[in-house]
Design a protein around this motif. Structure first.
Motif, PDB file in Angstrom:
ATOM      1  N   LEU A   1       0.828  -1.203   0.000  1.00 46.83           N
ATOM      2  CA  LEU A   1       0.000   0.000   0.000  1.00 46.83           C
ATOM      3  C   LEU A   1       0.866   1.258   0.000  1.00 46.83           C
ATOM      4  O   LEU A   1       0.564   2.242  -0.686  1.00 46.83           O
ATOM      5  CB  LEU A   1      -0.935   0.026   1.221  1.00 46.83           C
ATOM      6  N   GLY A   2       1.955   1.211   0.772  1.00 48.09           N
ATOM      7  CA  GLY A   2       2.859   2.365   0.828  1.00 48.09           C
ATOM      8  C   GLY A   2       3.429   2.665  -0.552  1.00 48.09           C
ATOM      9  O   GLY A   2       3.532   3.835  -0.959  1.00 48.09           O
ATOM     10  N   ALA A   3       3.789   1.613  -1.259  1.00 51.40           N
ATOM     11  CA  ALA A   3       4.352   1.796  -2.604  1.00 51.40           C
ATOM     12  C   ALA A   3       3.287   2.358  -3.545  1.00 51.40           C
ATOM     13  O   ALA A   3       3.560   3.252  -4.358  1.00 51.40           O
ATOM     14  CB  ALA A   3       4.892   0.466  -3.130  1.00 51.40           C
ATOM     15  N   GLU A   4       2.062   1.848  -3.411  1.00 50.65           N
ATOM     16  CA  GLU A   4       0.978   2.345  -4.284  1.00 50.65           C
ATOM     17  C   GLU A   4       0.650   3.803  -3.974  1.00 50.65           C
ATOM     18  O   GLU A   4       0.401   4.591  -4.885  1.00 50.65           O
ATOM     19  CB  GLU A   4      -0.271   1.475  -4.105  1.00 50.65           C
ATOM     20  N   ALA A   5       0.637   4.128  -2.683  1.00 44.84           N
ATOM     21  CA  ALA A   5       0.332   5.509  -2.298  1.00 44.84           C
ATOM     22  C   ALA A   5       1.415   6.452  -2.819  1.00 44.84           C
ATOM     23  O   ALA A   5       1.118   7.550  -3.327  1.00 44.84           O
ATOM     24  CB  ALA A   5       0.207   5.619  -0.779  1.00 44.84           C
ATOM     25  N   THR A   6       2.666   6.021  -2.700  1.00 48.86           N
ATOM     26  CA  THR A   6       3.779   6.842  -3.213  1.00 48.86           C
ATOM     27  C   THR A   6       3.635   7.043  -4.716  1.00 48.86           C
ATOM     28  O   THR A   6       3.791   8.158  -5.230  1.00 48.86           O
ATOM     29  CB  THR A   6       5.131   6.165  -2.912  1.00 48.86           C
ATOM     30  N   GLU A   7       3.293   5.958  -5.390  1.00 46.85           N
ATOM     31  CA  GLU A   7       3.138   6.043  -6.839  1.00 46.85           C
ATOM     32  C   GLU A   7       1.992   6.982  -7.214  1.00 46.85           C
ATOM     33  O   GLU A   7       2.100   7.772  -8.155  1.00 46.85           O
ATOM     34  CB  GLU A   7       2.849   4.633  -7.371  1.00 46.85           C
ATOM     35  N   ALA A   8       0.906   6.903  -6.450  1.00 49.12           N
ATOM     36  CA  ALA A   8      -0.243   7.770  -6.733  1.00 49.12           C
ATOM     37  C   ALA A   8       0.123   9.233  -6.506  1.00 49.12           C
ATOM     38  O   ALA A   8      -0.195  10.116  -7.324  1.00 49.12           O
ATOM     39  CB  ALA A   8      -1.429   7.379  -5.853  1.00 49.12           C
ATOM     40  N   TYR A   9       0.821   9.483  -5.411  1.00 47.56           N
ATOM     41  CA  TYR A   9       1.181  10.864  -5.072  1.00 47.56           C
ATOM     42  C   TYR A   9       2.176  11.435  -6.076  1.00 47.56           C
ATOM     43  O   TYR A   9       2.004  12.546  -6.590  1.00 47.56           O
ATOM     44  CB  TYR A   9       1.739  10.903  -3.647  1.00 47.56           C
ATOM     45  N   GLU A  10       3.209  10.659  -6.366  1.00 48.10           N
ATOM     46  CA  GLU A  10       4.217  11.133  -7.326  1.00 48.10           C
ATOM     47  C   GLU A  10       3.636  11.185  -8.741  1.00 48.10           C
ATOM     48  O   GLU A  10       4.035  12.025  -9.550  1.00 48.10           O
ATOM     49  CB  GLU A  10       5.484  10.278  -7.263  1.00 48.10           C
ATOM     50  N   GLY A  11       2.704  10.301  -9.017  1.00 48.04           N
ATOM     51  CA  GLY A  11       2.010  10.342 -10.304  1.00 48.04           C
ATOM     52  C   GLY A  11       1.218  11.635 -10.454  1.00 48.04           C
ATOM     53  O   GLY A  11       1.177  12.237 -11.528  1.00 48.04           O
ATOM     54  N   ALA A  12       0.596  12.056  -9.347  1.00 46.81           N
ATOM     55  CA  ALA A  12      -0.162  13.316  -9.365  1.00 46.81           C
ATOM     56  C   ALA A  12       0.786  14.488  -9.632  1.00 46.81           C
ATOM     57  O   ALA A  12       0.465  15.413 -10.380  1.00 46.81           O
ATOM     58  CB  ALA A  12      -0.883  13.515  -8.037  1.00 46.81           C
ATOM     59  N   ARG A  13       1.967  14.427  -9.065  1.00 41.99           N
ATOM     60  CA  ARG A  13       2.953  15.491  -9.282  1.00 41.99           C
ATOM     61  C   ARG A  13       3.317  15.563 -10.776  1.00 41.99           C
ATOM     62  O   ARG A  13       3.377  16.655 -11.355  1.00 41.99           O
ATOM     63  CB  ARG A  13       4.199  15.204  -8.438  1.00 41.99           C
ATOM     64  N   SER A  14       3.547  14.410 -11.366  1.00 38.43           N
ATOM     65  CA  SER A  14       3.895  14.382 -12.797  1.00 38.43           C
ATOM     66  C   SER A  14       2.738  14.896 -13.644  1.00 38.43           C
ATOM     67  O   SER A  14       2.930  15.565 -14.660  1.00 38.43           O
ATOM     68  CB  SER A  14       4.237  12.961 -13.257  1.00 38.43           C
ATOM     69  N   ARG A  15       1.527  14.574 -13.203  1.00 39.36           N
ATOM     70  CA  ARG A  15       0.324  15.001 -13.912  1.00 39.36           C
ATOM     71  C   ARG A  15       0.226  16.522 -13.911  1.00 39.36           C
ATOM     72  O   ARG A  15      -0.065  17.147 -14.932  1.00 39.36           O
ATOM     73  CB  ARG A  15      -0.897  14.372 -13.220  1.00 39.36           C
ATOM     74  N   VAL A  16       0.474  17.121 -12.755  1.00 39.39           N
ATOM     75  CA  VAL A  16       0.449  18.586 -12.644  1.00 39.39           C
ATOM     76  C   VAL A  16       1.549  19.188 -13.518  1.00 39.39           C
ATOM     77  O   VAL A  16       1.323  20.147 -14.263  1.00 39.39           O
ATOM     78  CB  VAL A  16       0.639  19.033 -11.177  1.00 39.39           C
ATOM     79  N   ALA A  17       2.739  18.599 -13.448  1.00 39.26           N
ATOM     80  CA  ALA A  17       3.881  19.119 -14.220  1.00 39.26           C
ATOM     81  C   ALA A  17       3.558  19.127 -15.714  1.00 39.26           C
ATOM     82  O   ALA A  17       3.788  20.130 -16.405  1.00 39.26           O
ATOM     83  CB  ALA A  17       5.131  18.280 -13.950  1.00 39.26           C
ATOM     84  N   ALA A  18       2.983  18.042 -16.202  1.00 33.90           N
ATOM     85  CA  ALA A  18       2.650  17.962 -17.634  1.00 33.90           C
ATOM     86  C   ALA A  18       1.584  18.999 -17.985  1.00 33.90           C
ATOM     87  O   ALA A  18       1.643  19.633 -19.042  1.00 33.90           O
ATOM     88  CB  ALA A  18       2.168  16.557 -17.983  1.00 33.90           C
ATOM     89  N   PHE A  19       0.631  19.190 -17.080  1.00 41.02           N
ATOM     90  CA  PHE A  19      -0.485  20.116 -17.323  1.00 41.02           C
ATOM     91  C   PHE A  19      -0.013  21.554 -17.505  1.00 41.02           C
ATOM     92  O   PHE A  19      -0.561  22.305 -18.310  1.00 41.02           O
ATOM     93  CB  PHE A  19      -1.463  20.021 -16.148  1.00 41.02           C
ATOM     94  N   ILE A  20       1.013  21.953 -16.736  1.00 39.98           N
ATOM     95  CA  ILE A  20       1.512  23.332 -16.833  1.00 39.98           C
ATOM     96  C   ILE A  20       2.815  23.392 -17.630  1.00 39.98           C
ATOM     97  O   ILE A  20       3.509  24.394 -17.635  1.00 39.98           O
ATOM     98  CB  ILE A  20       1.700  23.981 -15.440  1.00 39.98           C
ATOM     99  N   LYS A  21       3.140  22.288 -18.290  1.00 41.79           N
ATOM    100  CA  LYS A  21       4.337  22.180 -19.136  1.00 41.79           C
ATOM    101  C   LYS A  21       5.624  22.512 -18.368  1.00 41.79           C
ATOM    102  O   LYS A  21       6.523  23.171 -18.901  1.00 41.79           O
ATOM    103  CB  LYS A  21       4.202  23.089 -20.362  1.00 41.79           C
ATOM    104  N   ALA A  22       5.693  22.046 -17.131  1.00 44.94           N
ATOM    105  CA  ALA A  22       6.913  22.250 -16.342  1.00 44.94           C
ATOM    106  C   ALA A  22       8.010  21.343 -16.886  1.00 44.94           C
ATOM    107  O   ALA A  22       7.744  20.192 -17.218  1.00 44.94           O
ATOM    108  CB  ALA A  22       6.650  21.928 -14.876  1.00 44.94           C
ATOM    109  N   PRO A  23       9.239  21.858 -16.982  1.00 43.27           N
ATOM    110  CA  PRO A  23      10.328  21.041 -17.498  1.00 43.27           C
ATOM    111  C   PRO A  23      10.561  19.770 -16.670  1.00 43.27           C
ATOM    112  O   PRO A  23      11.000  18.758 -17.203  1.00 43.27           O
ATOM    113  CB  PRO A  23      11.545  21.966 -17.416  1.00 43.27           C
TER     114      PRO A  23
END
Ligand code: PMP
Length: 420
Positions: free
Chosen positions: A62-84
Motif C-alpha cells: 500500500l505504501g508503494a501504491e500511495a507513493t506512486e499515486a502521489y508522485e504520479g499526481a505530481r507528474s500530472r500537474v507538471a505535464a499540465f503546466i508544461k513544467a520542465p
C-alpha cells in the motif's frame, strides 16, 4: 460554435441538480470554488478503499501504491503546466500557502548567513505587486517588507480596469527584488500582459511570482512560456478538492531557496546538532502531504485535459461575450471590469445603483442563482474604483447561457422586490 458539450459535462456534476427553494441551482460562483465531477470523487474513493497509506517510507504494497499515486499526481500537474521537470512542482495546501512559502523562504534567507542574495531583503530593496491583487498575494508581501525593512510598491490599475503597463519602467527598478502579480484578477476579470512585466523584471534582476489561481483553471498554461520564476495556484478552483495547492518554481531557484516549514520527510540526515535537507520538491513538503487530495487533483486535471483547455477558454469567452451586453442593459448596472471579452475571463463584477450587493445576492439566491457578493478579498482594487463591494458572477465548464439569463432575470427582480 460551442466546443464543449455542456449538457454532457453537467451530468458529471451531481450538485448541479440541487434544488434551492424550489429552483434548480444556477452555480455562478466558480471563481470562489468550483464544483467537483464524479470522476474526482471516484478517484479519491478508489484510493481510500484500495491504496491508502503514508508515502515514501513504507516498504509494504500500500505504501508503494500511495507513493506512486502521489508522485504520479505530481507528474500530472507538471505535464499540465508544461513544467520542465516534476521536481519543480511542490504541493501545498492552497495558493495562499504557495505564496507564503516563497515569502517565508525569503524571510529565512534574509536572517540566515550565506543565503542566496536573490532571496535576501533589506532596506533599499523593493517588492512590487499590483493594485488588483487578491489579499493572498498582497498581505504576505506587506508582512515580509515590514519584517525586513524592504519597501512595497505597486503597479496601478487604469480607469479601463487594466494594469497601468506604461508605468512599469518607473515602478520596477534596479532596487526591485521580486515582482508578484496576478495573471487574472478575481474581481475585475482582467487578464494581465505577463510577458511585458517579466521581461522588465528580469532585465533588472528581479524574480517574478505569478498568482495563477484564476488562470490555470481556465486556459492552457505553459510556465516556461510565461517566463515567471514561481507560479502559484489552487486545486479547488479547478474541479479538484480543497486542501491542495501548487507552487511551481524553477529548479535552480528551488535548489537555492531555504525551506519554509521543516520536520519529517524533507531531510537527508538528522543528528541532534544539525540536519541536511533533501532536494526539492521534498525540501518544501515537510510532514505528511495531502496525498488523497493530490489524487483528486490529478483526476481533475485528467477531466480538464479531456475537455481541452483551449475549448474551456473558448467556452468562457463566449459566455463573457453573451453576459456583458445583457448585463449592461440592466438599468443602473455598472460592470467593474473590462468590456472587451478578449482581455478578460468569464468572471464579471458589477454594481447596481441603489442596491447593496448583499441584497442583490439574497434576491438571486431566492431564485437558486448563486453569486458572490462583497470585496472578494481584493479591498484595494474596490477602493480604487470607489466601491466597497460588488456582485460577481463567475462561470466554468458547466455554465450555460440559460443560467446567465436567470441571473439577468433575477437582477430585474431586485428592483421590484425592493421598491414594493
Ligand atoms: N489568488 C487569487 C487571484 C484568488 O482568486 C484566490 C482565491 N480566491 C487566491 C489567490 C487564494 O486561493 P486559496 O484560497 O485557495 O489559497
Amino acid at each position: 460554435a460551442p466546443r464543449l458539450d455542456v449538457e454532457k459535462i453537467r451530468a458529471d456534476f451531481p450538485i448541479l441538480n440541487r434544488d434551492i427553494g424550489g429552483h434548480r441551482l444556477a452555480y455562478l460562483d466558480s471563481a470562489a470554488t468550483s464544483q467537483r465531477p464524479r470522476q474526482v470523487e471516484e478517484a479519491m474513493r478508489e484510493f481510500s478503499e484500495h491504496s491508502n497509506a503514508n508515502i515514501s517510507r513504507s516498504v509494504h504494497t500500500l505504501g508503494a501504491e500511495a507513493t506512486e499515486a502521489y508522485e504520479g499526481a505530481r507528474s500530472r500537474v507538471a505535464a499540465f503546466i508544461k513544467a520542465p521537470s516534476a521536481d519543480e512542482v511542490i504541493f501545498t495546501k492552497n495558493a495562499t500557502e504557495s505564496i507564503n512559502l516563497v515569502a517565508y523562504a525569503m524571510l529565512a534567507a534574509t536572517v540566515e548567513k550565506g543565503a542566496d542574495e536573490r532571496f535576501r531583503l533589506g532596506e533599499g530593496d523593493e517588492i512590487v505587486v499590483t493594485q488588483m491583487e487578491h489579499h493572498a498575494n498582497l498581505v504576505p508581501w506587506q508582512e515580509l517588507c515590514k519584517r525586513t525593512g524592504a519597501t512595497l510598491k505597486w503597479i496601478g490599475v487604469r480607469d479601463d480596469f487594466r494594469l497601468d503597463i506604461d508605468s512599469i519602467d518607473q515602478v520596477i527598478t534596479e532596487r526591485t527584488k521580486l515582482v508578484a502579480l496576478t495573471h487574472v484578477s478575481n474581481l475585475l476579470g482582467t487578464r494581465n500582459p505577463l510577458s511585458q512585466v517579466t521581461k522588465r523584471a528580469h532585465a533588472v534582476g528581479a524574480l517574478v511570482l505569478v498568482d495563477a489561481a484564476q488562470s490555470v483553471p481556465h486556459m492552457p498554461i505553459d510556465v516556461t512560456e510565461m517566463g515567471a520564476d514561481f507560479v502559484a495556484f489552487t486545486g479547488h478552483k479547478m474541479l479538484g478538492p480543497t486542501g491542495i495547492g501548487v507552487l511551481w518554481g524553477r529548479a535552480e531557484l528551488l535548489e537555492a531557496m531555504p525551506p519554509f516549514l521543516s520536520g519529517g520527510s524533507m531531510i537527508t540526515t538528522v543528528t541532534m546538532e544539525e540536519t541536511t535537507f533533501a532536494a526539492a520538491p521534498a525540501k518544501f513538503e515537510a510532514g505528511t502531504p495531502p496525498i488523497s487530495a493530490a489524487v483528486g487533483l490529478a483526476a481533475a486535471i485528467d477531466y480538464l485535459d479531456n475537455l481541452g483547455m483551449d475549448n474551456i477558454l473558448h467556452h468562457e469567452k463566449e459566455l463573457a461575450a453573451y453576459a456583458l451586453p445583457r448585463l449592461e442593459q440592466v438599468e443602473g448596472l455598472h460592470v467593474i471590469g473590462p468590456r472587451v471579452p478578449i482581455a478578460r475571463g468569464a468572471t464579471i463584477s458589477f454594481t447596481l445603483d441603489g442596491f447593496h450587493p448583499h441584497d442583490v445576492g439574497q434576491v438571486l439566491d431566492s431564485d437558486g442563482v448563486a453569486v458572490r457578493v462583497g470585496h472578494h478579498c481584493a479591498k484595494p482594487v474596490c477602493s480604487r474604483y470607489g466601491v466597497t463591494a460588488t456582485t460577481r458572477l463567475s462561470a466554468y465548464v458547466y455554465t450555460t447561457t440559460e443560467e446567465i439569463d436567470r441571473l439577468i432575470a433575477g437582477l430585474e427582480k431586485v428592483r421590484k422586490v425592493f421598491s414594493r
